[in-house]
Scaffold this motif. Structure first.
Motif, mmCIF file in Angstrom:
data_model
loop_
_atom_site.group_PDB
_atom_site.id
_atom_site.type_symbol
_atom_site.label_atom_id
_atom_site.label_comp_id
_atom_site.label_asym_id
_atom_site.label_seq_id
_atom_site.Cartn_x
_atom_site.Cartn_y
_atom_site.Cartn_z
ATOM 1 N N LEU A 113 0.860 -1.184 0.000
ATOM 2 C CA LEU A 113 0.000 0.000 0.000
ATOM 3 C C LEU A 113 0.894 1.230 0.000
ATOM 4 C CD1 LEU A 113 -2.505 -1.132 2.797
ATOM 5 C CD2 LEU A 113 -2.747 -1.428 0.322
ATOM 6 N N GLU A 114 0.793 2.058 -1.026
ATOM 7 C CA GLU A 114 1.646 3.250 -1.136
ATOM 8 C C GLU A 114 0.819 4.508 -0.902
ATOM 9 O OE1 GLU A 114 5.196 1.754 -4.100
ATOM 10 O OE2 GLU A 114 3.755 3.242 -4.825
ATOM 11 N N GLY A 115 1.325 5.355 -0.037
ATOM 12 C CA GLY A 115 0.639 6.609 0.269
ATOM 13 C C GLY A 115 -0.128 6.518 1.579
ATOM 14 N N ARG A 116 -0.010 7.575 2.389
ATOM 15 C CA ARG A 116 -0.651 7.565 3.710
ATOM 16 C C ARG A 116 -2.177 7.480 3.609
ATOM 17 N NH1 ARG A 116 3.216 8.812 7.480
ATOM 18 N NH2 ARG A 116 5.094 9.867 6.717
ATOM 19 N N SER A 117 -2.755 8.119 2.615
ATOM 20 C CA SER A 117 -4.212 8.096 2.488
ATOM 21 C C SER A 117 -4.716 6.685 2.186
ATOM 22 C CB SER A 117 -4.666 9.068 1.389
ATOM 23 O OG SER A 117 -4.081 8.712 0.141
ATOM 24 N N GLU A 121 -7.090 4.456 4.626
ATOM 25 C CA GLU A 121 -8.360 3.909 4.135
ATOM 26 C C GLU A 121 -8.419 2.394 4.366
ATOM 27 O OE1 GLU A 121 -10.912 3.495 -0.057
ATOM 28 O OE2 GLU A 121 -8.964 4.519 -0.012
ATOM 29 N N SER A 122 -7.314 1.706 4.107
ATOM 30 C CA SER A 122 -7.283 0.260 4.310
ATOM 31 C C SER A 122 -7.477 -0.092 5.788
ATOM 32 C CB SER A 122 -5.958 -0.314 3.805
ATOM 33 O OG SER A 122 -5.935 -1.720 3.924
ATOM 34 N N LEU A 123 -6.876 0.686 6.690
ATOM 35 C CA LEU A 123 -7.044 0.448 8.124
ATOM 36 C C LEU A 123 -8.487 0.716 8.562
ATOM 37 C CD1 LEU A 123 -3.733 2.000 9.541
ATOM 38 C CD2 LEU A 123 -4.322 -0.424 9.365
ATOM 39 N N ARG A 124 -9.114 1.751 7.996
ATOM 40 C CA ARG A 124 -10.521 2.031 8.317
ATOM 41 C C ARG A 124 -11.411 0.872 7.883
ATOM 42 N NH1 ARG A 124 -9.335 7.449 6.856
ATOM 43 N NH2 ARG A 124 -9.978 7.022 4.705
ATOM 44 N N ARG A 219 7.293 5.346 6.617
ATOM 45 C CA ARG A 219 5.926 4.842 6.753
ATOM 46 C C ARG A 219 4.967 5.395 5.714
ATOM 47 N NH1 ARG A 219 5.091 5.006 13.352
ATOM 48 N NH2 ARG A 219 6.983 3.865 13.892
ATOM 49 N N THR A 220 5.491 5.759 4.556
ATOM 50 C CA THR A 220 4.616 6.175 3.461
ATOM 51 C C THR A 220 4.148 4.982 2.642
ATOM 52 O OG1 THR A 220 6.561 6.565 2.059
ATOM 53 C CG2 THR A 220 5.686 8.452 3.288
ATOM 54 N N ALA A 221 4.630 3.804 2.972
ATOM 55 C CA ALA A 221 4.176 2.564 2.336
ATOM 56 C C ALA A 221 4.045 1.504 3.421
ATOM 57 C CB ALA A 221 5.149 2.116 1.247
ATOM 58 N N ALA A 222 3.105 0.594 3.220
ATOM 59 C CA ALA A 222 2.869 -0.456 4.203
ATOM 60 C C ALA A 222 2.601 -1.773 3.492
ATOM 61 C CB ALA A 222 1.688 -0.095 5.104
ATOM 62 N N LEU A 223 2.780 -2.857 4.241
ATOM 63 C CA LEU A 223 2.462 -4.186 3.728
ATOM 64 C C LEU A 223 1.161 -4.659 4.368
ATOM 65 C CD1 LEU A 223 5.890 -6.061 3.863
ATOM 66 C CD2 LEU A 223 4.906 -4.761 1.972
#
Length: 337
Positions: A113-117, A121-124, A219-223
């Motif tokens: 997942l790239e980008g904080r937004s 959104e994925s966490l929400r 942390r601008t990208a996550a797995l």
């Protein structure tokens, strides 16, 4: 020959303690010693260093206190966990860039997942469908106001669906007014918080089926991880850290009465004696470099140090870096006869 037969009949894992050994160890603790002949049927008592020879009579064995024995036995396990955490981070760093060359199969076990937004959104979305339990580990001691606001929204969604939350932070969060407000706005009985001296990087697990970890240092990208075996492993790491942490509602373990330093300053002192510079100490403690240096200044004042070099010498000489709560002190106590 008799001993070899007893060992074969007593075979079990080298990190296990069998019921006969537990009974014999309890007897030794109650009586202060036990005859060497009585423990031939339980060699694991010697292998696990729970007994040591009586210096006054070789026919008897004396028990090591359970707390000291436990610290000694957990040492290798803790180091093994630390090594696996480092391996996990190295694998994520190596494999995350390669995820982009994979196919567009929506069933991929690991998604970048790239980008904080997009991450938010994925966490929400994950919070909205969680029904059982959400585990979070957050390095640092002072989350930003907007992060706490988003976290509060996600937590309420989980709780509204009947789920529970567990948060793992570092000790400095105990002094954050913002975090105290966050905790107060959630209904009691649905949230557990614990803190520890050092923790892993950010980790969030929803219902033990999907996990999120940072993919880049900023942390601008996550797995987003959905592989069952990997999620299960991350949960196991979390549970080990959770068991070692102190509940938020309890006071941190106190330093010695004659030691004029706080628990946070004691942690900083230990890191300084290990040779870490200010930036590294601050990162490991989850605080800013400025706050770290303020604590170091208070340490210098408390110990009467005239320079940083003098401070290092005084810390070692005073022994505050090896108080009973420190791993080094626990290991040293096990070695004492």
């Amino acid at each position: 020959m008799h001993t070899e037969g007893a060992n074969r009949a007593h075979a079990h894992g080298n990190r296990e303690l069998c019921p006969p050994a537990v009974r014999l160890y309890e007897t030794a603790l109650r009586n202060g010693r036990i005859a060497r002949a009585e423990i031939l049927s339980a060699p694991c008592l010697i292998e696990m260093a729970l007994l040591h020879p009586d210096p006054l009579d070789d026919a008897w064995m004396r028990p090591v206190p359970p707390s000291a024995a436990l610290a000694h036995l957990l040492g290798p396990i803790t180091r093994e966990i630390d090594e696996r955490i480092r391996l996990t981070a190295a694998l994520s760093s190596s494999l995350a860039p390669l995820a982009e060359v994979a196919s567009d199969d929506p069933n991929l076990a690991i998604t970048v997942l790239e980008g904080r937004s997009l991450i938010a959104e994925s966490l929400r979305n994950a919070s909205a469908v969680a029904r059982e339990e959400v585990l979070t580990a957050q390095p640092g001691g002072n989350r930003l106001t907007d992060n706490l606001g988003q976290g509060l929204e996600n937590a309420r969604a989980v709780i509204a669906a009947g789920g529970r939350m567990r948060h793992l932070y570092q000790h400095p969060v105990r002094y954050s007014p913002g975090f105290a407000t966050y905790v107060s706005q959630l209904p009691p009985g649905h949230l557990e918080v614990r803190t520890m001296e050092q923790t892993i990087d950010r980790l969030i697990v929803f219902d033990r089926t999907v996990a999120y970890v940072p993919a880049t240092p900023d942390r601008t990208a996550a797995l987003e991880i959905r592989h069952p075996a990997l999620v299960r492993y991350l949960v196991q790491v979390y549970e080990v850290l959770w068991a070692q942490a102190t509940p938020y509602s309890e006071q941190l373990p106190a330093t010695a009465p004659d030691t004029p330093v706080t628990a946070v300053q004691l942690s900083i002192a230990r890191l300084l004696t290990e040779g870490h510079v200010d930036d590294v100490v601050a990162r490991k403690m989850g605080i800013s470099v400025r706050t770290c240096r303020a604590h170091i200044a208070k340490l210098m004042q408390a110990l009467g140090a005239t320079s940083r070099t003098h401070l290092g010498a005084l810390i070692v000489r005073s022994g505050i870096s090896e108080l009973p709560n420190s791993p080094a002190a626990c290991e040293n106590s096990v070695r004492q006869p």
